[in-house]
Design a protein around this motif. Structure first.
Motif, PDB file in Angstrom:
ATOM      1  N   VAL A  76     -23.741 -47.313  16.919  1.00  0.00           N
ATOM      2  CA  VAL A  76     -23.508 -47.961  15.628  1.00  0.00           C
ATOM      3  C   VAL A  76     -23.681 -46.872  14.572  1.00  0.00           C
ATOM      4  O   VAL A  76     -24.544 -46.003  14.725  1.00  0.00           O
ATOM      5  CB  VAL A  76     -24.506 -49.117  15.399  1.00  0.00           C
ATOM      6  N   PRO A  77     -22.884 -46.869  13.502  1.00  0.00           N
ATOM      7  CA  PRO A  77     -23.044 -45.827  12.483  1.00  0.00           C
ATOM      8  C   PRO A  77     -24.486 -45.711  11.987  1.00  0.00           C
ATOM      9  O   PRO A  77     -25.093 -46.694  11.562  1.00  0.00           O
ATOM     10  CB  PRO A  77     -22.105 -46.299  11.360  1.00  0.00           C
ATOM     11  N   VAL A  78     -25.031 -44.502  12.064  1.00  0.00           N
ATOM     12  CA  VAL A  78     -26.416 -44.242  11.680  1.00  0.00           C
ATOM     13  C   VAL A  78     -26.464 -43.088  10.679  1.00  0.00           C
ATOM     14  O   VAL A  78     -25.800 -42.069  10.855  1.00  0.00           O
ATOM     15  CB  VAL A  78     -27.283 -43.881  12.904  1.00  0.00           C
ATOM     16  N   LEU A  79     -27.264 -43.274   9.647  1.00  0.00           N
ATOM     17  CA  LEU A  79     -27.590 -42.210   8.702  1.00  0.00           C
ATOM     18  C   LEU A  79     -29.065 -41.910   8.896  1.00  0.00           C
ATOM     19  O   LEU A  79     -29.918 -42.786   8.697  1.00  0.00           O
ATOM     20  CB  LEU A  79     -27.318 -42.660   7.268  1.00  0.00           C
ATOM     21  N   SER A  80     -29.379 -40.689   9.312  1.00  0.00           N
ATOM     22  CA  SER A  80     -30.765 -40.379   9.655  1.00  0.00           C
ATOM     23  C   SER A  80     -31.206 -39.068   9.038  1.00  0.00           C
ATOM     24  O   SER A  80     -30.388 -38.223   8.650  1.00  0.00           O
ATOM     25  CB  SER A  80     -30.941 -40.315  11.184  1.00  0.00           C
ATOM     26  N   ILE A 120     -29.826 -47.092   8.534  1.00  0.00           N
ATOM     27  CA  ILE A 120     -30.445 -45.951   7.864  1.00  0.00           C
ATOM     28  C   ILE A 120     -31.807 -45.738   8.498  1.00  0.00           C
ATOM     29  O   ILE A 120     -32.673 -46.615   8.452  1.00  0.00           O
ATOM     30  CB  ILE A 120     -30.575 -46.172   6.353  1.00  0.00           C
ATOM     31  N   ASP A 121     -31.976 -44.586   9.120  1.00  0.00           N
ATOM     32  CA  ASP A 121     -33.218 -44.246   9.814  1.00  0.00           C
ATOM     33  C   ASP A 121     -34.017 -43.289   8.935  1.00  0.00           C
ATOM     34  O   ASP A 121     -33.717 -42.106   8.852  1.00  0.00           O
ATOM     35  CB  ASP A 121     -32.905 -43.600  11.160  1.00  0.00           C
ATOM     36  N   THR A 122     -35.039 -43.825   8.268  1.00  0.00           N
ATOM     37  CA  THR A 122     -35.896 -42.988   7.423  1.00  0.00           C
ATOM     38  C   THR A 122     -37.233 -42.728   8.099  1.00  0.00           C
ATOM     39  O   THR A 122     -38.167 -42.229   7.461  1.00  0.00           O
ATOM     40  CB  THR A 122     -36.139 -43.656   6.053  1.00  0.00           C
ATOM     41  N   ALA A 123     -37.341 -43.082   9.384  1.00  0.00           N
ATOM     42  CA  ALA A 123     -38.616 -42.956  10.101  1.00  0.00           C
ATOM     43  C   ALA A 123     -38.560 -41.852  11.147  1.00  0.00           C
ATOM     44  O   ALA A 123     -39.249 -41.917  12.155  1.00  0.00           O
ATOM     45  CB  ALA A 123     -38.965 -44.285  10.762  1.00  0.00           C
ATOM     46  N   THR A 124     -37.736 -40.831  10.924  1.00  0.00           N
ATOM     47  CA  THR A 124     -37.608 -39.742  11.871  1.00  0.00           C
ATOM     48  C   THR A 124     -38.936 -39.000  12.023  1.00  0.00           C
ATOM     49  O   THR A 124     -39.610 -38.724  11.033  1.00  0.00           O
ATOM     50  CB  THR A 124     -36.522 -38.756  11.398  1.00  0.00           C
ATOM     51  N   ARG A 160     -15.653 -42.533   1.099  1.00  0.00           N
ATOM     52  CA  ARG A 160     -15.741 -42.802   2.531  1.00  0.00           C
ATOM     53  C   ARG A 160     -15.864 -41.513   3.347  1.00  0.00           C
ATOM     54  O   ARG A 160     -16.574 -41.460   4.342  1.00  0.00           O
ATOM     55  CB  ARG A 160     -14.531 -43.607   2.993  1.00  0.00           C
ATOM     56  N   ARG A 161     -15.161 -40.454   2.931  1.00  0.00           N
ATOM     57  CA  ARG A 161     -15.194 -39.216   3.701  1.00  0.00           C
ATOM     58  C   ARG A 161     -16.597 -38.619   3.742  1.00  0.00           C
ATOM     59  O   ARG A 161     -17.006 -38.025   4.738  1.00  0.00           O
ATOM     60  CB  ARG A 161     -14.209 -38.192   3.118  1.00  0.00           C
ATOM     61  N   LEU A 162     -17.372 -38.789   2.653  1.00  0.00           N
ATOM     62  CA  LEU A 162     -18.738 -38.271   2.653  1.00  0.00           C
ATOM     63  C   LEU A 162     -19.637 -39.097   3.562  1.00  0.00           C
ATOM     64  O   LEU A 162     -20.531 -38.560   4.217  1.00  0.00           O
ATOM     65  CB  LEU A 162     -19.298 -38.251   1.228  1.00  0.00           C
ATOM     66  N   ILE A 163     -19.419 -40.400   3.596  1.00  0.00           N
ATOM     67  CA  ILE A 163     -20.205 -41.254   4.495  1.00  0.00           C
ATOM     68  C   ILE A 163     -19.920 -40.863   5.938  1.00  0.00           C
ATOM     69  O   ILE A 163     -20.829 -40.711   6.757  1.00  0.00           O
ATOM     70  CB  ILE A 163     -19.880 -42.739   4.258  1.00  0.00           C
ATOM     71  N   ARG A 204     -28.133 -36.278   8.982  1.00  0.00           N
ATOM     72  CA  ARG A 204     -27.389 -35.774   7.828  1.00  0.00           C
ATOM     73  C   ARG A 204     -27.525 -36.655   6.597  1.00  0.00           C
ATOM     74  O   ARG A 204     -26.740 -36.540   5.654  1.00  0.00           O
ATOM     75  CB  ARG A 204     -25.908 -35.653   8.213  1.00  0.00           C
ATOM     76  N   LEU A 205     -28.523 -37.541   6.617  1.00  0.00           N
ATOM     77  CA  LEU A 205     -28.720 -38.423   5.467  1.00  0.00           C
ATOM     78  C   LEU A 205     -28.932 -37.659   4.164  1.00  0.00           C
ATOM     79  O   LEU A 205     -28.428 -38.091   3.116  1.00  0.00           O
ATOM     80  CB  LEU A 205     -29.894 -39.371   5.738  1.00  0.00           C
ATOM     81  N   PRO A 206     -29.653 -36.523   4.150  1.00  0.00           N
ATOM     82  CA  PRO A 206     -29.820 -35.793   2.875  1.00  0.00           C
ATOM     83  C   PRO A 206     -28.499 -35.426   2.210  1.00  0.00           C
ATOM     84  O   PRO A 206     -28.414 -35.387   0.982  1.00  0.00           O
ATOM     85  CB  PRO A 206     -30.602 -34.546   3.294  1.00  0.00           C
ATOM     86  N   ARG A 207     -27.451 -35.173   2.997  1.00  0.00           N
ATOM     87  CA  ARG A 207     -26.151 -34.842   2.412  1.00  0.00           C
ATOM     88  C   ARG A 207     -25.632 -36.003   1.557  1.00  0.00           C
ATOM     89  O   ARG A 207     -25.121 -35.807   0.459  1.00  0.00           O
ATOM     90  CB  ARG A 207     -25.131 -34.539   3.503  1.00  0.00           C
ATOM     91  N   LEU A 208     -25.762 -37.209   2.103  1.00  0.00           N
ATOM     92  CA  LEU A 208     -25.279 -38.381   1.378  1.00  0.00           C
ATOM     93  C   LEU A 208     -26.121 -38.638   0.138  1.00  0.00           C
ATOM     94  O   LEU A 208     -25.599 -38.999  -0.920  1.00  0.00           O
ATOM     95  CB  LEU A 208     -25.311 -39.607   2.298  1.00  0.00           C
ATOM     96  N   VAL A 209     -27.425 -38.438   0.266  1.00  0.00           N
ATOM     97  CA  VAL A 209     -28.316 -38.647  -0.867  1.00  0.00           C
ATOM     98  C   VAL A 209     -27.988 -37.663  -1.991  1.00  0.00           C
ATOM     99  O   VAL A 209     -27.949 -38.025  -3.175  1.00  0.00           O
ATOM    100  CB  VAL A 209     -29.783 -38.499  -0.421  1.00  0.00           C
TER     101      VAL A 209
END
Length: 291
Positions: free
Chosen positions: A140-144, A73-77, A127-130, A112-117
């Motif tokens: 590696v799977p990244v949520l940013s 999870i990349d929250t430092a964009t 799983r489909r939303l992730i 696209r991390l806001p979508r998951l949040v």
């Protein structure tokens, strides 16, 4: 390198044999580490300390040397996108290239991390939303987060992390620099281990003391999570932590590997891989050593 060639080189150069044995020992120890859900928050008080480098290395090693389900999870964009053309990878001297998303080869413009949040705020996280929220092209799977000044309430990130923990064996969170970032407070209460990253070319004792004090006094619920110190060393001379620094617990000294900065993880040095595997093994142990 074939086994026969490696053995031949070891006979000619004893140092090669030592490194090979150390590598094999590190791999065996990592494989023996238990597979259990764990969330690691990578934190630092100074810009450029090496948080993203450490996060990327741990993610690549954990995913590459085991069957663990790893999510970053990349929250430092950064607030601005890359200077290069749309769709192209940012230049290595671009601020956008220093994020863990870029180091892992992901498209920094497609956060696209806001979508998951948002989904976690209203219910479960199937799983489909992730899958739909993952940043394209990352090794590696990244949520940013997408570049820009936006964000979300820390409480919403907490809910996303709580639900994501059931879908991953290891969650690595690259946090914003400094203790005042609101999004950071959404990570602190759910982290199983804090990884405090400090620069090897600065006052190590001051950095470590400041980081430990902040972790102990950060707002929120009382936290008794273990923490580890990683010193990212630059240049030819490796940092040498003194007795005052090591009294608080184990300290890992990691040389900054240029292969990661140039987005060539396959070219990482064997010493970097060995050090990273040892660190990952300690983080995944049932009771990680604390500072």
């Amino acid at each position: 390198m074939t086994t026969a060639l490696a053995q031949a080189r070891s006979a000619l150069d004893p140092a090669v044999g030592v490194r090979l044995r150390a590598f094999r020992t590190a791999v065996r120890a990592f494989h023996a580490a238990p597979v259990q859900p764990r969330t690691i928050a990578v934190v630092g008080l100074d810009p450029g300390a090496g948080r993203s480098t450490v996060t990327a290395m741990l993610a690549l090693l954990a995913a590459g040397f085991s069957g663990r389900r790893v999510v970053v999870i990349d929250t430092a964009t950064p607030t601005a996108g890359p200077r290069s053309a749309p769709g192209a990878m940012p230049a290595t001297d671009d601020a956008a290239a220093r994020t863990v998303t870029a180091l892992l080869g992901g498209d920094v413009l497609q956060g696209r991390l806001p979508r998951l949040v948002e989904a976690a705020a209203s219910g479960g996280v199937p799983r489909r939303l992730i899958t739909a929220a993952l940043t394209p092209d990352a090794a590696v799977p990244v949520l940013s987060l997408p570049p820009g000044p936006g964000g979300f309430a820390p409480q919403l990130l907490e809910r996303a992390l709580e639900r994501l923990a059931f879908r991953a064996d290891l969650i690595l969170v690259d946090t914003p620099v400094g203790p005042r970032a609101p999004v950071l407070h959404g990570v602190l209460d759910l982290a199983d281990h804090f990884l405090l990253v400090v620069r090897g070319d600065a006052d190590l004792s001051r950095q470590a003391a400041a980081g430990r004090a902040w972790l102990a006094t950060a707002p929120g619920l009382p936290r008794h999570r273990p923490s580890s110190l990683v010193v990212v060393s630059r240049g030819l001379r490796a940092a040498r932590p003194g007795p005052a620094l090591t009294e608080g617990g184990p300290v890992t000294v990691l040389r900054r590997d240029e292969a990661l900065r140039r987005r060539r993880p396959e070219a990482m040095s064997r010493s970097s891989v060995i050090t990273g595997l040892r660190l990952a093994t300690r983080l995944l142990s049932p009771v990680p050593s604390g500072l």
